[in-house]
Scaffold this motif. Structure first.
Motif, PDB file in Angstrom:
ATOM      1  N   SER A  26      -6.005  -1.311   9.106  1.00 13.93           N
ATOM      2  CA  SER A  26      -5.234  -1.475  10.606  1.00 13.93           C
ATOM      3  C   SER A  26      -4.333  -2.729   9.826  1.00 13.93           C
ATOM      4  CB  SER A  26      -6.153  -2.156  11.716  1.00 13.93           C
ATOM      5  OG  SER A  26      -6.995  -0.400  12.244  1.00 13.93           O
ATOM      6  N   PHE A  27      -3.244  -3.060  11.335  1.00 12.38           N
ATOM      7  CA  PHE A  27      -2.774  -4.241  10.937  1.00 12.38           C
ATOM      8  C   PHE A  27      -2.070  -4.790  12.283  1.00 12.38           C
ATOM      9  CE2 PHE A  27      -2.051  -0.755   7.321  1.00 12.38           C
ATOM     10  CZ  PHE A  27      -2.370  -2.392   6.003  1.00 12.38           C
ATOM     11  N   ALA A  28      -2.178  -6.106  11.865  1.00 15.45           N
ATOM     12  CA  ALA A  28      -1.353  -6.452  13.327  1.00 15.45           C
ATOM     13  C   ALA A  28       0.530  -5.664  14.055  1.00 15.45           C
ATOM     14  CB  ALA A  28      -0.970  -7.901  13.507  1.00 15.45           C
ATOM     15  N   VAL A  29       0.722  -5.587  14.784  1.00 10.80           N
ATOM     16  CA  VAL A  29       1.691  -4.576  15.463  1.00 10.80           C
ATOM     17  C   VAL A  29       3.050  -5.713  14.704  1.00 10.80           C
ATOM     18  CG1 VAL A  29       2.379  -5.700  17.574  1.00 10.80           C
ATOM     19  CG2 VAL A  29       3.078  -3.444  16.850  1.00 10.80           C
ATOM     20  N   ASP A  30       3.236  -6.925  14.446  1.00 15.57           N
ATOM     21  CA  ASP A  30       4.201  -7.542  13.790  1.00 15.57           C
ATOM     22  C   ASP A  30       4.092  -8.281  12.280  1.00 15.57           C
ATOM     23  OD1 ASP A  30       2.144  -8.958  14.288  1.00 15.57           O
ATOM     24  OD2 ASP A  30       3.362 -10.731  15.621  1.00 15.57           O
ATOM     25  N   ASP A  31       3.391  -7.438  11.613  1.00 15.45           N
ATOM     26  CA  ASP A  31       2.963  -7.337  10.335  1.00 15.45           C
ATOM     27  C   ASP A  31       3.951  -7.137   9.768  1.00 15.45           C
ATOM     28  OD1 ASP A  31       2.120  -7.394   7.191  1.00 15.45           O
ATOM     29  OD2 ASP A  31       0.141  -7.197   8.302  1.00 15.45           O
ATOM     30  N   PRO A  32       4.274  -8.571   8.835  1.00 12.29           N
ATOM     31  CA  PRO A  32       5.988  -8.467   7.995  1.00 12.29           C
ATOM     32  C   PRO A  32       6.166  -7.442   6.833  1.00 12.29           C
ATOM     33  CG  PRO A  32       4.713  -9.847   7.673  1.00 12.29           C
ATOM     34  CD  PRO A  32       4.636  -9.509   8.330  1.00 12.29           C
ATOM     35  N   ARG A  68      -2.464  -3.977  17.281  1.00 11.65           N
ATOM     36  CA  ARG A  68      -2.683  -3.299  16.225  1.00 11.65           C
ATOM     37  C   ARG A  68      -1.848  -2.214  16.150  1.00 11.65           C
ATOM     38  NH1 ARG A  68      -5.262  -7.406  12.896  1.00 11.65           N
ATOM     39  NH2 ARG A  68      -5.849  -5.308  11.918  1.00 11.65           N
ATOM     40  N   VAL A  69      -2.001  -1.405  14.584  1.00 11.25           N
ATOM     41  CA  VAL A  69      -1.728  -0.378  14.316  1.00 11.25           C
ATOM     42  C   VAL A  69      -2.289  -0.059  12.869  1.00 11.25           C
ATOM     43  CG1 VAL A  69       0.747   1.456  13.001  1.00 11.25           C
ATOM     44  CG2 VAL A  69       1.561  -1.501  14.521  1.00 11.25           C
ATOM     45  N   THR A  70      -3.017   1.059  12.967  1.00 10.66           N
ATOM     46  CA  THR A  70      -4.078   1.891  12.455  1.00 10.66           C
ATOM     47  C   THR A  70      -2.556   3.118  12.071  1.00 10.66           C
ATOM     48  OG1 THR A  70      -5.564   1.165  13.817  1.00 10.66           O
ATOM     49  CG2 THR A  70      -5.906   2.855  11.688  1.00 10.66           C
ATOM     50  N   VAL A  71      -3.192   2.913  10.338  1.00 14.47           N
ATOM     51  CA  VAL A  71      -2.218   3.645   9.104  1.00 14.47           C
ATOM     52  C   VAL A  71      -3.363   4.387   8.482  1.00 14.47           C
ATOM     53  CG1 VAL A  71      -0.461   3.960   7.711  1.00 14.47           C
ATOM     54  CG2 VAL A  71      -0.327   1.939   9.646  1.00 14.47           C
ATOM     55  N   LEU A  81       0.447  -1.413   0.107  1.00 11.60           N
ATOM     56  CA  LEU A  81       0.123  -0.309  -0.328  1.00 11.60           C
ATOM     57  C   LEU A  81       0.828   1.690  -0.015  1.00 11.60           C
ATOM     58  CD1 LEU A  81      -2.858  -1.313   2.673  1.00 11.60           C
ATOM     59  CD2 LEU A  81      -2.954  -1.351   0.107  1.00 11.60           C
ATOM     60  N   GLY A  82       2.082   0.974   0.049  1.00 13.76           N
ATOM     61  CA  GLY A  82       3.009   2.640   0.142  1.00 13.76           C
ATOM     62  C   GLY A  82       3.285   2.883   1.636  1.00 13.76           C
ATOM     63  N   ARG A  83       3.060   4.300   1.992  1.00 12.33           N
ATOM     64  CA  ARG A  83       4.139   4.568   2.516  1.00 12.33           C
ATOM     65  C   ARG A  83       3.045   6.411   3.218  1.00 12.33           C
ATOM     66  NH1 ARG A  83       9.115   7.179   2.869  1.00 12.33           N
ATOM     67  NH2 ARG A  83       8.121   8.481   4.342  1.00 12.33           N
ATOM     68  N   GLY A  84       2.542   6.239   4.886  1.00  7.67           N
ATOM     69  CA  GLY A  84       1.750   6.382   5.043  1.00  7.67           C
ATOM     70  C   GLY A  84       2.171   6.749   6.756  1.00  7.67           C
ATOM     71  N   TRP A  85       1.017   7.419   7.914  1.00  5.31           N
ATOM     72  CA  TRP A  85       1.619   7.071   9.338  1.00  5.31           C
ATOM     73  C   TRP A  85       0.592   6.842  10.501  1.00  5.31           C
ATOM     74  CZ3 TRP A  85      -1.575  10.436  11.985  1.00  5.31           C
ATOM     75  CH2 TRP A  85      -3.219  11.247  10.939  1.00  5.31           C
ATOM     76  N   VAL A  86       1.377   7.226  11.168  1.00  4.43           N
ATOM     77  CA  VAL A  86       0.228   5.647  11.900  1.00  4.43           C
ATOM     78  C   VAL A  86      -0.304   7.141  12.573  1.00  4.43           C
ATOM     79  CG1 VAL A  86       0.670   4.781  14.522  1.00  4.43           C
ATOM     80  CG2 VAL A  86       2.414   4.212  12.860  1.00  4.43           C
ATOM     81  N   TRP A  87      -2.280   6.361  12.769  1.00  4.18           N
ATOM     82  CA  TRP A  87      -3.079   6.712  12.832  1.00  4.18           C
ATOM     83  C   TRP A  87      -3.080   6.754  14.370  1.00  4.18           C
ATOM     84  CZ3 TRP A  87      -6.140  10.644  10.770  1.00  4.18           C
ATOM     85  CH2 TRP A  87      -7.360  10.372  11.962  1.00  4.18           C
ATOM     86  N   GLY A  88      -2.631   5.247  15.076  1.00  6.42           N
ATOM     87  CA  GLY A  88      -3.262   4.853  16.185  1.00  6.42           C
ATOM     88  C   GLY A  88      -2.553   2.983  16.588  1.00  6.42           C
ATOM     89  N   THR A  89      -1.987   2.960  17.611  1.00 10.46           N
ATOM     90  CA  THR A  89      -1.192   2.143  18.290  1.00 10.46           C
ATOM     91  C   THR A  89      -2.549   1.536  19.419  1.00 10.46           C
ATOM     92  OG1 THR A  89       0.141   2.849  19.513  1.00 10.46           O
ATOM     93  CG2 THR A  89       0.292   2.811  17.198  1.00 10.46           C
ATOM     94  N   GLY A  90      -2.096  -0.041  20.251  1.00 10.69           N
ATOM     95  CA  GLY A  90      -2.520  -0.257  20.798  1.00 10.69           C
ATOM     96  C   GLY A  90      -3.605  -2.065  20.744  1.00 10.69           C
TER      97      GLY A  90
END
Length: 456
Positions: A431-437, A414-417, A402-411
């Motif tokens: 949103s992705f798992a915090v350990d998404d490769p 999960r990481v929301t971008v 999906l390319g570049r972005g910025w972290v909207w939220g974490t916790g």
């Protein structure tokens, strides 16, 4: 006092927040708070849209969140701010060989012996507007307020009066009348303690101080400061614009009679050396960004390590703290013959370490979010960031597909971008798992190559 307004003060408007709005198009025109996302965090910078709600620098996280619950609360991206600051300081260096940087977003420039039309107020305004336009072009849209006066005091006051995004020139002879209606806090060096002492005397504006007797001021705040306060109230300030000092570093080192292996004893030596270095640093009126230790072992091999702070300091405890952490990387059992502490990267004013990452609990079950309506819990670190954490609200990331972005939220693992950049606005939110490769932390986008201005 100079006979013409030939000192310029430039202050980037809401700098950290402005960089975030530039690089995150969805936040443009909206309240943005940099810092203050941790329970014990402190606001670094608030955008002008957030200031409407009463959010201010140095305010606690809780108070800022109460005043502006729907603002975007972001952690710091020091690399991005440093990137833009270098561009601005390079531009100022093209104007004059004498530039005194006070912090990442603020500097004095001596216009004497330059092409600046210091004998014409209209000419200076035009000069400053051309400078601001060039700055905005090179930094891709950042704005600055510029003040020009006959002294550093008046240039600083003028830039404050010009905020936001404006120019103010104080002609020679108008210093006292310009200062008169301002609060006494406009005088450099008047902090809360002096302010309260003056208020007890009924001295609340600079005009009040101008009308006070010198003996009254000396009696209340002391002979040296009282006399200086009186002079400054009338706009009399002869401090020069100081360019980069010849000294590049200050250090203190000790050679021991016997090779030392006791870590606690060595740390005590570092504390003493740090205090000595900071004493010399303060004598020169400087603050340091880089701290280094030097270790020579019993076999005469030498080991050095350094750390550059996300700010500048002259505090012995901070220098000692960093020096101790560098010493922790050393196997002292080898026997240490020489130990030293050094500082470098001098600037003329402290830059608070607003993005220092400190451990503060494990943060289990907490969530940190850029926008309050996506979760009202704060991260556990001072800025919602724990030691070694890769994702925090506002951080730059890149997804393989999906390319570049910025972290909207974490916790909660999960990481929301939000996928957008300053060049590709208003992308989707995923949103992705915090350990998404496929998701990786990255640095800021590079700035375009600078082109020297035709004329500034």
């Amino acid at each position: 006092m100079r006979r013409a307004p030939s000192i310029l003060h430039l202050d980037l408007d809401a700098f950290f927040a402005a960089v975030e709005q530039r690089d995150k198009p969805s936040l443009r025109g909206k309240p943005v708070v940099v810092g203050g996302i941790g329970r014990r965090g402190v606001v670094s910078t608030a955008s002008y849209e957030a200031r409407v709600f009463g959010v201010r620098s140095a305010m606690s996280a809780g108070e800022a969140h109460r005043l502006a619950p729907h603002a975007a609360f972001l952690g710091g991206r020091f690399e991005a701010y440093w990137q833009s600051s270098r561009i601005v300081m390079a531009l100022l260096g093209e104007l004059s060989p004498r530039v005194q940087a006070l912090s990442l977003d603020e500097a004095f420039v001596d216009l004497e012996h330059t092409a600046a039309p210091v004998d014409s107020v209209d000419g200076l305004v035009e000069f400053a507007e051309e400078l601001r336009a060039e700055l905005s072009q090179r930094t891709l849209g950042l704005t600055a307020s510029v003040g020009i006066g006959t002294s550093k005091l008046m240039a600083k006051v003028a830039s404050e009066l010009a905020k936001p995004d404006g120019v103010r020139v104080v002609p020679a002879g108008q210093e006292a009348t310009t200062l008169a209606p301002l609060s006494v806090r406009a005088i450099p060096g008047v902090g809360p303690v002096t302010h309260d002492k003056l208020a007890l005397l009924g001295l609340r504006t600079v005009a009040d101080v101008q009308q006070a007797s010198l003996s009254e001021l000396v009696r209340e705040v002391g002979s040296s400061w009282g006399a200086e306060l009186y002079e400054l109230a009338w706009g009399r300030d002869d401090r020069p614009v100081e360019g980069q000092r010849d000294a590049k570093s200050i250090s203190q080192e000790t050679t021991f009679e016997y090779d030392a292996t006791d870590r606690a004893w060595l740390e005590a030596k570092l504390d003493a050396d740090a205090a000595h270095v900071c004493q010399r640093l303060r004598k020169h009126g400087q603050f340091a960004r880089t701290i280094q230790i030097k270790v020579r072992f019993g076999d005469f091999t030498t080991w050095t390590r350094s750390r550059t702070l996300q700010g500048a300091t002259d505090e012995p405890h901070r220098v000692a703290q960093v020096a101790r952490s560098l010493l922790a990387q050393v196997d002292v059992n080898r026997g240490i013959r020489l130990l030293g502490v050094g500082v470098s990267g001098f600037v003329a004013a402290a830059q608070e370490e607003l993005f220092l990452v400190e451990g503060d609990g494990d943060g289990a079950g907490t969530e940190s979010s850029a926008a309050a309506d996506s979760g009202d819990a704060f991260g556990d670190g001072p800025f919602g960031r724990r030691r070694g954490e890769s994702y925090w609200p506002g951080a730059d990331v890149e997804h393989d597909e999906l390319g570049r972005g910025w972290v909207w939220g974490t916790g909660l693992g999960r990481v929301t971008v939000r996928f957008e950049t300053r060049d590709v606005p208003s992308g989707p939110v995923r949103s992705f798992a915090v350990d998404d490769p496929q998701l990786h932390p990255v640095g800021p986008l590079p700035m375009p190559a600078d082109q020297p201005p035709d004329s500034v």
